[in-house]
Design a protein around this motif. Structure first.
Motif, PDB file in Angstrom:
ATOM      1  N   CYS A   6      30.191   3.857 -55.973  1.00 15.01           N
ATOM      2  CA  CYS A   6      30.062   2.947 -54.910  1.00 15.01           C
ATOM      3  C   CYS A   6      28.818   3.072 -53.898  1.00 15.01           C
ATOM      4  CB  CYS A   6      31.404   2.720 -54.249  1.00 15.01           C
ATOM      5  SG  CYS A   6      31.596   1.882 -52.806  1.00 15.01           S
ATOM      6  N   ILE A   7      28.119   1.995 -53.658  1.00 12.64           N
ATOM      7  CA  ILE A   7      27.264   1.973 -52.778  1.00 12.64           C
ATOM      8  C   ILE A   7      27.272   1.291 -51.460  1.00 12.64           C
ATOM      9  CG2 ILE A   7      25.118   2.377 -54.446  1.00 12.64           C
ATOM     10  CD1 ILE A   7      24.778  -0.616 -54.207  1.00 12.64           C
ATOM     11  N   CYS A  61      28.405  -1.768 -50.630  1.00 12.90           N
ATOM     12  CA  CYS A  61      27.227  -2.928 -50.289  1.00 12.90           C
ATOM     13  C   CYS A  61      28.236  -4.079 -49.771  1.00 12.90           C
ATOM     14  CB  CYS A  61      26.845  -3.331 -51.543  1.00 12.90           C
ATOM     15  SG  CYS A  61      28.014  -3.605 -52.779  1.00 12.90           S
ATOM     16  N   ASN A  62      29.371  -3.840 -50.008  1.00 11.41           N
ATOM     17  CA  ASN A  62      30.400  -4.865 -49.734  1.00 11.41           C
ATOM     18  C   ASN A  62      30.494  -6.359 -50.250  1.00 11.41           C
ATOM     19  OD1 ASN A  62      32.466  -4.452 -47.537  1.00 11.41           O
ATOM     20  ND2 ASN A  62      30.511  -4.040 -46.230  1.00 11.41           N
ATOM     21  N   CYS A  72      31.904  -6.431 -53.331  1.00  8.16           N
ATOM     22  CA  CYS A  72      33.597  -7.074 -53.505  1.00  8.16           C
ATOM     23  C   CYS A  72      34.094  -7.642 -52.436  1.00  8.16           C
ATOM     24  CB  CYS A  72      33.958  -5.577 -53.753  1.00  8.16           C
ATOM     25  SG  CYS A  72      33.654  -4.354 -52.513  1.00  8.16           S
ATOM     26  N   CYS A  82      31.032  -6.333 -58.813  1.00  6.82           N
ATOM     27  CA  CYS A  82      30.531  -5.045 -58.185  1.00  6.82           C
ATOM     28  C   CYS A  82      29.158  -4.700 -58.947  1.00  6.82           C
ATOM     29  CB  CYS A  82      31.705  -3.947 -58.377  1.00  6.82           C
ATOM     30  SG  CYS A  82      30.672  -2.235 -58.091  1.00  6.82           S
TER      31      CYS A  82
HETATM   32  S1  SF4 Z   1      31.063  -3.930 -54.675  1.00  2.31           S
HETATM   33 FE1  SF4 Z   1      32.376  -2.666 -53.689  1.00  2.31          FE
HETATM   34  S2  SF4 Z   1      32.856  -1.093 -55.012  1.00  2.31           S
HETATM   35 FE2  SF4 Z   1      31.281  -2.175 -55.777  1.00  2.31          FE
HETATM   36  S3  SF4 Z   1      29.458  -0.899 -54.905  1.00  2.31           S
HETATM   37 FE3  SF4 Z   1      29.898  -2.593 -53.670  1.00  2.31          FE
HETATM   38  S4  SF4 Z   1      31.282  -1.840 -51.983  1.00  2.31           S
HETATM   39 FE4  SF4 Z   1      31.230  -0.290 -53.648  1.00  2.31          FE
END
Ligand code: SF4
Ligand SMILES: Cc1cc2nc3c(=O)[nH]c(=O)nc-3n(C[C@H](O)[C@H](O)[C@H](O)COP(=O)(O)OP(=O)(O)OC[C@H]3O[C@@H](n4cnc5c(N)ncnc54)[C@H](O)[C@@H]3O)c2cc1C
Ligand code: SF4
Ligand code: SF4
Lengths: 464, 452
Positions: free
Chosen positions: B16-17, B19-20, B22, B90
């Protein structure tokens, strides 16, 4: 059979797919996840800094000769880049999300329609050469911490945020919205000699929800009642003559309406507000400042691109990770993506790799320091040992060597092997995965995405 | 609950980076504050949960054993509907929905399962009981008084779209029509799942008719529930015994090289991936063989299409020269297969069909989620995006559009019921449309077409 299979649904992949589909090719986009449009500010940054320069680049077109010879921009040249941007602007305008050169005389007043955008959207022939006398001229826009961001094309909503404008700034935040600090922004603007102050609005007047992430707020502000309430509150705190900067959450589908509403209310309160004294004449009284991810302006751009692709009959399949391929000699015959069971095969005449760099997932670096291109295992320019990946300082101005790792290509954007010959005849690469550029450090991400995506797609169109 | 190992689900949180992305897409956290969203519920919180990972066992993991012990997953994770929209978007491949499912299982393990969730997890048992006397069962279940009672006693939402038992289950239809079934050298196995067996046997009939039209003999071996409802309510033990029983029953056919084809996207996904992964059975030989033998019916048909082996005698779905407008929603469960939207490619072959692909994220129901009183409204709010999309396709609301809108299509049964509930239009499985276009099936009456 497909003419082109694009791997990657970031700005590069989507714009390349659009370019090829508009030229009549049968195109599909597949990607493991959503692209990084959700992370970027929604502006099209061409070149903000030179690899070893300290000062922001004033005009990217004039700065091109100072880039290394193998840099993707040098492969393209000013003319080809300008053509790609022209096509991008036409697409954006037609999708109802007009972009203009930041600080240009044609800056977009949200109360009137923008003649240039309209002209662009009506044209339907092949791309013409960009006819702006100030081609290449960057402008500084207010960043989320109040610094100057060197931007080239900006969406209408951000136009009035240029720093080269002497109207005093009022930065308005929303109480309880995370990661947006109006006082910090105003303070940093003051340090740069800009007249600025800040204010905060109570969010509980707008919503009973406790989650105030950018997207929740944007969806909330698509509603007329919330738009009226916010307008009222903004007008209340603004003093005469101030232009107002708000976090970029003013709506997901309907932000233009809210901007217009606030602008009108401010101008009604004090007609001087929209009279900018600067020669560039960016006249709106209100603008958006991009936020930390998820970025609403980035999402608007993605939505607009996806809607255009939908109309062109281009399917974008998210959730498909490339996991294998088969080549006969110098031709890729098919690629495979992983599924819940057996791999799924995709066959096309041409393939475009737009999987992003290390951050996008196109390049993978393992614990032992091996750096790998994830789909075709293409040759990379990359630091050989792990200790050379990063410099000791996180914010080192020279950037980090690992982020310069990438796929070297020729002028047709075909990946090259060590001897400088194309690895495959029907494979192109574009975007952040390219070598000899560090888009984050250069502030060239979207410029690289749009210009190389366009050029690579056109190479396929013309090579048919 | 089986001991979790360091498999791909647990470790994926490290990718998980933050990034938000999701969080931007999660349809549930968009409409309610009860759920903080995928990033917070899965990769963030997971670090503070102890799953008995060997990772933590020696006390040298990222969190000390003492801290991890006794840490209970935040109960809000129960508001995750399991729709997997987050997984799909994601960019780094974090297995968010699976992490949430495991956290839920841990809550169940510690606190026990509510009677309501135990009942909702027993789709098959309910189906079997009701089909002894379908008329009576429907009467008992589908009257306002008992719905109100069920809501008060068990928390089963009063207005949620419950199915009706059919007088003839799929098995009984098969027994009755045995003489007419095609015998052939080419054979496939059909996995019907509970919903098709008890509530929608006609979907199975449509599938069997199409497969036979392609020249395949359809074997329907005894089978039981795939275990998904138990998985999504956190009853991992029961899910495992159900899955193992299916493996035992299907092994003979899988070993013979027959594909196992399903019309219920959730059942096929469970056989392919959910059961092996969540139950840690990835190294079980039978589970693996079944995983690779399982197909969604349109995934399998698309292969025939690509090989040029699909009969082309497809006819328009109605007599009128007006286009037949069909909004199609690919259910989350299908998208989680990561096979694209194969039904679109086949339905596109039907003459006169104006196929419209919905990009709505989720219908809201997510299996049994929308049946729970506290979640009914969330499910309806999530579904609004889809219901609005369908409404906008009607020629009345879209001036440029011509034709008639009388059905929607979706591959998953509970989603169809929710779609009908939310739009007022009847909804069909795409295989019913294909069967009708081959002249094998009556789309309105939902039964085999009269041959003439
Ligand atoms: S989409 Fe959600 S779970 Fe996937 S990397 Fe971004 S914050 Fe993390
Ligand atoms: C968390 C984060 C924060 C960032 N913040 C900033 C910032 O603040 N400032 C800044 O300047 N830049 C930032 N960036 C970087 C910037 O977003 C990217 O450099 C740029 O957008 C790259 O564009 P692209 O289209 O080439 O690739 P991307 O937009 O990354 O798209 C890559 C696409 O390829 C797909 N893909 C990858 N591998 C595969 C595969 N094997 N099979 C199929 N599909 C695949 C991906 O799912 C995705 O759709 C950030 C990046 C991240 C990850
Ligand atoms: S599975 Fe669906 S409800 Fe659960 S976190 Fe993911 S997107 Fe949200
Ligand atoms: S997922 Fe399939 S087999 Fe399982 S309960 Fe639902 S219908 Fe039954």
């Amino acid at each position: 059979m497909l003419d082109l299979l694009v791997i990657g649904a970031g700005l590069t992949g989507l714009f390349a797919a659009y370019t090829a589909a508009r030229a009549g090719l049968r195109v599909r986009v597949i990607a493991r996840g959503a692209g990084s449009t959700h992370w970027h500010a929604g502006t099209i940054d061409l070149l903000g800094y030179l690899p070893n320069g300290q000062d922001a680049v004033a005009n990217w077109a004039q700065a091109l000769p100072e880039l290394p010879p193998a840099h993707p921009y040098r492969l393209l040249g000013v003319h080809a880049i300008a053509q790609a941007l022209d096509e991008f602007q036409r697409l954006a305008a037609a999708a109802g999300l007009p972009y203009g050169r930041a600080g240009a005389a044609t800056a977009i007043d949200p109360t009137t329609s923008n003649p240039k955008a309209e002209r662009l959207s009506q044209r339907d022939g092949p791309a013409e050469q960009f006819d702006d006398l100030n081609l290449g001229q960057n402008a500084g826009l207010v960043s989320p911490v109040g610094a100057a961001r060197p931007v080239y094309l900006a969406p209408a909503a951000q136009q009035a945020g240029i720093l080269e404008d002497d109207r005093p700034l009022l930065i308005v935040g929303l109480d309880g919205m995370p990661d947006f600090y109006p006082a910090l922004i105003a303070e940093n603007l003051q340090r740069q000699g800009r007249p600025a102050r800040s204010a905060s609005l109570p969010l509980d007047q707008l919503t009973e929800r406790c989650d105030h992430g950018p997207l929740h707020l944007a969806r909330l502000l698509d509603r007329p009642a919330a738009q009226s309430k916010l307008t009222e509150m903004v007008v209340d705190v603004a003093a005469a003559g101030e232009r107002v900067g708000l976090p970029a959450v003013l709506g997901l589908h309907d932000h233009a309406r809210l901007l217009k509403k606030i602008h009108r209310a401010l101008v009604t309160k004090d007609p001087k507000t929209s009279q900018s004294q600067d020669p560039h004449g960016s006249v709106a009284a209100v603008f958006e400042i991009p936020t930390l991810p998820p970025s609403v302006p980035g999402l608007r751009l993605e939505t607009a691109l996806r809607a255009r692709l939908d109309r062109l009959g281009v399917r974008v399949e998210i959730g498909m990770e490339a996991c294998g391929f088969h080549a006969a000699g110098r031709r890729i015959e098919w690629i495979e993506t992983e599924t819940g069971s057996r791999p799924l095969r995709h066959t096309a005449r041409n393939y475009l790799l737009a999987t992003g760099g290390v951050l996008g997932g196109g390049i993978y670096a393992d614990r032992r320091g091996r750096v790998k291109e994830t789909v075709f295992d293409l040759p990379l320019t990359a630091p050989q040992t792990r200790t050379q990946w990063l410099r000791p300082l996180f914010l080192d101005k020279r950037g980090h060597p690992i982020f310069q790792a990438g796929v070297p290509v020729d002028r047709l954007f075909r990946p090259l092997d060590q001897s400088g010959a194309p690895v495959y005849d029907n494979l192109q690469a574009a975007g952040a995965i390219l070598a000899h550029t560090d888009p984050i450090r250069e502030r060239s991400r979207e410029g690289i995405a749009v210009s190389t995506g366009y050029a690579a797609a056109n190479a396929v169109v013309h090579g048919r | 609950m089986p001991a979790a190992s360091l498999n791909s689900v647990g470790l994926s949180l490290n990718d998980c980076i933050k990034c938000n992305v999701c969080t931007s897409y999660c349809p549930v956290s968009q409409v309610t504050d009860s759920f903080p969203g995928p990033k917070y519920a899965a990769p963030q919180s997971e670090r503070f949960r102890d799953f008995g990972h060997p990772f933590y066992a020696d006390g040298a993991g990222p969190i000390s054993r003492t801290l991890a012990a006794g840490q209970m997953p935040d109960a809000s994770v129960d508001y995750c509907s399991g729709c997997r929209v987050c997984n799909e978007v994601c960019p780094t491949g974090v297995r968010i929905a699976e992490i949430n499912a495991r956290a839920r299982a841990r809550i169940v393990e510690a606190r026990g399962l509510s009677l309501r969730n135990r009942i909702l997890g027993r789709n098959e048992l309910l189906g079997r009981i009701g089909s002894f006397a379908p008329g009576l069962a429907n009467l008992l279940l589908h009257n306002p008084l008992s719905r109100r009672l069920a809501a008060a006693l068990f928390g089963v939402a009063e207005k949620a779209p419950l199915p009706r038992w059919r007088h003839e289950t799929l098995s009984r239809w098969l027994a009755r029509t045995r003489a007419q079934r095609l015998r052939s050298e080419q054979k496939v196995v059909y996995f019907h799942g509970c919903a098709t067996q008890y509530y929608e046997p006609f979907v199975g009939i449509a599938a069997i008719l199409v497969l036979e039209h392609l020249g395949y003999e359809v074997i329907v071996p005894p089978q039981n529930c795939c275990g998904l409802p138990m998985l999504s309510n956190g009853e991992f033990g029961a899910a495992e015994s159900h899955h193992r029983r299916n493996v035992a029953r299907l092994t003979e056919f899988v070993d013979a090289g027959y594909p196992v084809i399903g019309t219920s996207t959730s059942c096929t996904l469970t056989l392919k991936e959910e059961a092996p992964e969540l139950l840690d059975l990835e190294n079980d030989a039978g589970t693996r063989a079944l995983k690779f033998a399982t197909w969604d019916i349109f995934e399998w048909l698309r292969e025939r299409l690509d090989q040029g082996r699909l009969p082309s005698d497809l006819r328009p779905l109605h007599q009128s020269d007006q286009p037949f407008i069909l909004p199609y929603h690919a259910p989350c469960q299908l998208r989680a297969h990561r096979i694209g939207k194969p039904a679109l490619e086949l339905l596109a072959r039907i003459p006169g069909l104006d196929l419209r692909e919905s990009h709505a994220r989720c219908c809201g129901i997510a299996g049994t989620y929308g049946y729970k009183t506290e979640k009914y409204q969330i499910a309806m709010d999530v579904g609004a995006e889809l219901f609005d999309y369908v409404a906008a396709q009607s020629p009345q609301s879209d001036q440029d559009s011509e034709g008639s809108l009388s059905f929607t299509a979706c591959d998953s049964e509970t989603c169809r019921w929710q779609l009908e509930h939310g739009t007022g239009l009847p909804s069909r499985h795409p295989i019913e449309l294909l069967a009708a276009a081959y002249g094998l099936y009556d789309l309105h009456a939902r039964r085999q077409a009269n041959r003439n």
